[in-house]
Scaffold this motif. Sequence first.
Motif, PDB file in Angstrom:
ATOM      1  N   PRO A 142       0.847  -1.192   0.000  1.00  0.00           N
ATOM      2  CA  PRO A 142       0.000   0.000   0.000  1.00  0.00           C
ATOM      3  C   PRO A 142       0.885   1.245   0.000  1.00  0.00           C
ATOM      4  CG  PRO A 142      -0.702  -1.562   1.688  1.00  0.00           C
ATOM      5  CD  PRO A 142       0.630  -2.029   1.187  1.00  0.00           C
ATOM      6  N   GLU A 143       0.359   2.331  -0.549  1.00  0.00           N
ATOM      7  CA  GLU A 143       1.147   3.561  -0.661  1.00  0.00           C
ATOM      8  C   GLU A 143       0.429   4.757  -0.050  1.00  0.00           C
ATOM      9  OE1 GLU A 143       2.898   6.662  -4.052  1.00  0.00           O
ATOM     10  OE2 GLU A 143       2.183   4.680  -4.657  1.00  0.00           O
ATOM     11  N   ASN A 162      -8.459  10.533  -4.754  1.00  0.00           N
ATOM     12  CA  ASN A 162      -7.726   9.443  -4.104  1.00  0.00           C
ATOM     13  C   ASN A 162      -6.289   9.296  -4.588  1.00  0.00           C
ATOM     14  OD1 ASN A 162      -8.032   8.182  -6.611  1.00  0.00           O
ATOM     15  ND2 ASN A 162      -9.303   6.508  -5.834  1.00  0.00           N
ATOM     16  N   ARG A 163      -5.802  10.307  -5.326  1.00  0.00           N
ATOM     17  CA  ARG A 163      -4.375  10.355  -5.643  1.00  0.00           C
ATOM     18  C   ARG A 163      -3.723  11.623  -5.088  1.00  0.00           C
ATOM     19  NH1 ARG A 163      -3.407   7.893 -11.753  1.00  0.00           N
ATOM     20  NH2 ARG A 163      -4.674   6.010 -11.506  1.00  0.00           N
ATOM     21  N   MET A 164      -4.411  12.295  -4.195  1.00  0.00           N
ATOM     22  CA  MET A 164      -3.852  13.474  -3.543  1.00  0.00           C
ATOM     23  C   MET A 164      -3.092  13.052  -2.288  1.00  0.00           C
ATOM     24  SD  MET A 164      -7.060  16.112  -4.079  1.00  0.00           S
ATOM     25  CE  MET A 164      -6.124  17.622  -3.795  1.00  0.00           C
ATOM     26  N   SER A 165      -2.312  13.961  -1.733  1.00  0.00           N
ATOM     27  CA  SER A 165      -1.413  13.617  -0.638  1.00  0.00           C
ATOM     28  C   SER A 165      -2.180  13.079   0.576  1.00  0.00           C
ATOM     29  CB  SER A 165      -0.578  14.831  -0.227  1.00  0.00           C
ATOM     30  OG  SER A 165      -1.392  15.824   0.338  1.00  0.00           O
ATOM     31  N   GLY A 166      -1.566  12.098   1.230  1.00  0.00           N
ATOM     32  CA  GLY A 166      -2.173  11.467   2.393  1.00  0.00           C
ATOM     33  C   GLY A 166      -3.112  10.333   2.057  1.00  0.00           C
ATOM     34  N   LEU A 168      -4.606   6.761   0.429  1.00  0.00           N
ATOM     35  CA  LEU A 168      -4.180   5.430   0.048  1.00  0.00           C
ATOM     36  C   LEU A 168      -4.242   5.429  -1.466  1.00  0.00           C
ATOM     37  CD1 LEU A 168      -3.470   2.453   0.600  1.00  0.00           C
ATOM     38  CD2 LEU A 168      -5.938   1.990   0.668  1.00  0.00           C
ATOM     39  N   TYR A 169      -3.086   5.439  -2.107  1.00  0.00           N
ATOM     40  CA  TYR A 169      -2.997   5.758  -3.530  1.00  0.00           C
ATOM     41  C   TYR A 169      -3.983   4.958  -4.379  1.00  0.00           C
ATOM     42  CZ  TYR A 169      -1.230   6.241  -8.237  1.00  0.00           C
ATOM     43  OH  TYR A 169      -1.137   6.468  -9.588  1.00  0.00           O
ATOM     44  N   MET A 171      -7.030   4.455  -4.154  1.00  0.00           N
ATOM     45  CA  MET A 171      -8.086   3.679  -3.493  1.00  0.00           C
ATOM     46  C   MET A 171      -8.962   4.519  -2.566  1.00  0.00           C
ATOM     47  SD  MET A 171      -6.349  -0.017  -2.726  1.00  0.00           S
ATOM     48  CE  MET A 171      -4.823  -0.458  -3.545  1.00  0.00           C
ATOM     49  N   ILE A 172      -8.355   5.195  -1.577  1.00  0.00           N
ATOM     50  CA  ILE A 172      -9.146   5.967  -0.616  1.00  0.00           C
ATOM     51  C   ILE A 172      -8.581   7.391  -0.532  1.00  0.00           C
ATOM     52  CG2 ILE A 172     -10.003   6.138   1.745  1.00  0.00           C
ATOM     53  CD1 ILE A 172      -9.511   3.186   2.100  1.00  0.00           C
ATOM     54  N   PRO A 173      -9.428   8.413  -0.733  1.00  0.00           N
ATOM     55  CA  PRO A 173      -8.938   9.797  -0.610  1.00  0.00           C
ATOM     56  C   PRO A 173      -8.706  10.197   0.838  1.00  0.00           C
ATOM     57  CG  PRO A 173     -11.297   9.791  -1.020  1.00  0.00           C
ATOM     58  CD  PRO A 173     -10.843   8.361  -1.125  1.00  0.00           C
ATOM     59  N   ALA A 174      -7.738  11.057   1.049  1.00  0.00           N
ATOM     60  CA  ALA A 174      -7.487  11.629   2.369  1.00  0.00           C
ATOM     61  C   ALA A 174      -8.478  12.776   2.603  1.00  0.00           C
ATOM     62  CB  ALA A 174      -6.058  12.144   2.454  1.00  0.00           C
ATOM     63  N   LYS A 175      -9.269  12.638   3.666  1.00  0.00           N
ATOM     64  CA  LYS A 175     -10.241  13.691   3.992  1.00  0.00           C
ATOM     65  C   LYS A 175     -10.252  13.920   5.496  1.00  0.00           C
ATOM     66  CE  LYS A 175     -13.250  13.010  -0.004  1.00  0.00           C
ATOM     67  NZ  LYS A 175     -14.625  12.796  -0.490  1.00  0.00           N
TER      68      LYS A 175
END
Length: 269
Positions: A142-143, A162-166, A168-169, A171-175
């Motif tokens: 995982p990245e 889901n390719r923004m910083s933080g 899970l590349y 797959m899941i966006p950082a929010k």
Amino acid sequence: MKKYFLLATAILTMGYFSSCGGSTKSDSAASEPVKEVQLGNYTFPQDADGWITIFDGKTFKGWRGYNRSDMPEAWVIEDGAIKITGSGAGEAGAHNGGDIIFDHKFKNFEFELEWKVDKEANSGIFYLAQEIEGQPIYISAPEYQILDNENHADALLGEDGNRMSGSLYDMIPAKPQNAKPYGEWNKAKILSAKGTIVHFQNDQKVLEYHLWTPQWKELLDKSKFSEDAWPLAYDLLLNCGGENREGYIGLQDHGDNVWFRNIRIKIRD
């Protein structure tokens, strides 16, 4: 008597403010190393809270290239930080670069570092990675995405950020998406606890998911690592961490200038 009473009051007051943060002593100084722990072939300082510093700001002790025994020349130490000197040719373009790993496998842990990117830069943190000969690190790990969200095209790809910083590349966006702009330091933290994975960015929880579950399979099925698109990656990621459910922590060379510092880990039961 009055003179002694005033002196005693002053001493007590100074002690109170010191205990409440009035001291100028930094938090890091308050947690000085109390012992050395063995990880791989080296020992590293561990503080009273259990945090092990795995980059001393001066040497690459404990670090090496992915699928190699030495450090790629594009990785240097600059102002107390590990820097990947970007080739400008993408993640596979540098002959003297490539991804790096810390040479010890971890299972349950808290891992954190600070990172900074140049304009339009891309990188990532891999965890629970395996070394697969002839294959890139990201097909088994995982990245945690690292990105200049404002200027890199990857921020516009994928779904729902889901390719923004933080994130899970792919797959899941950082929010919430709370990354600081390029040129500024950000803090990343990854918690791995018996399959529960949590990403933090700048001290805020931004996502949580669970490995080796139907949820994890569903995430893979909808990603660029799906069974139809990439069977080898799908199988490796579906069983992330291998039989022992442990792996390496790695830093990505994506062809851009990126810095990492204050790298440490706390091993959990």
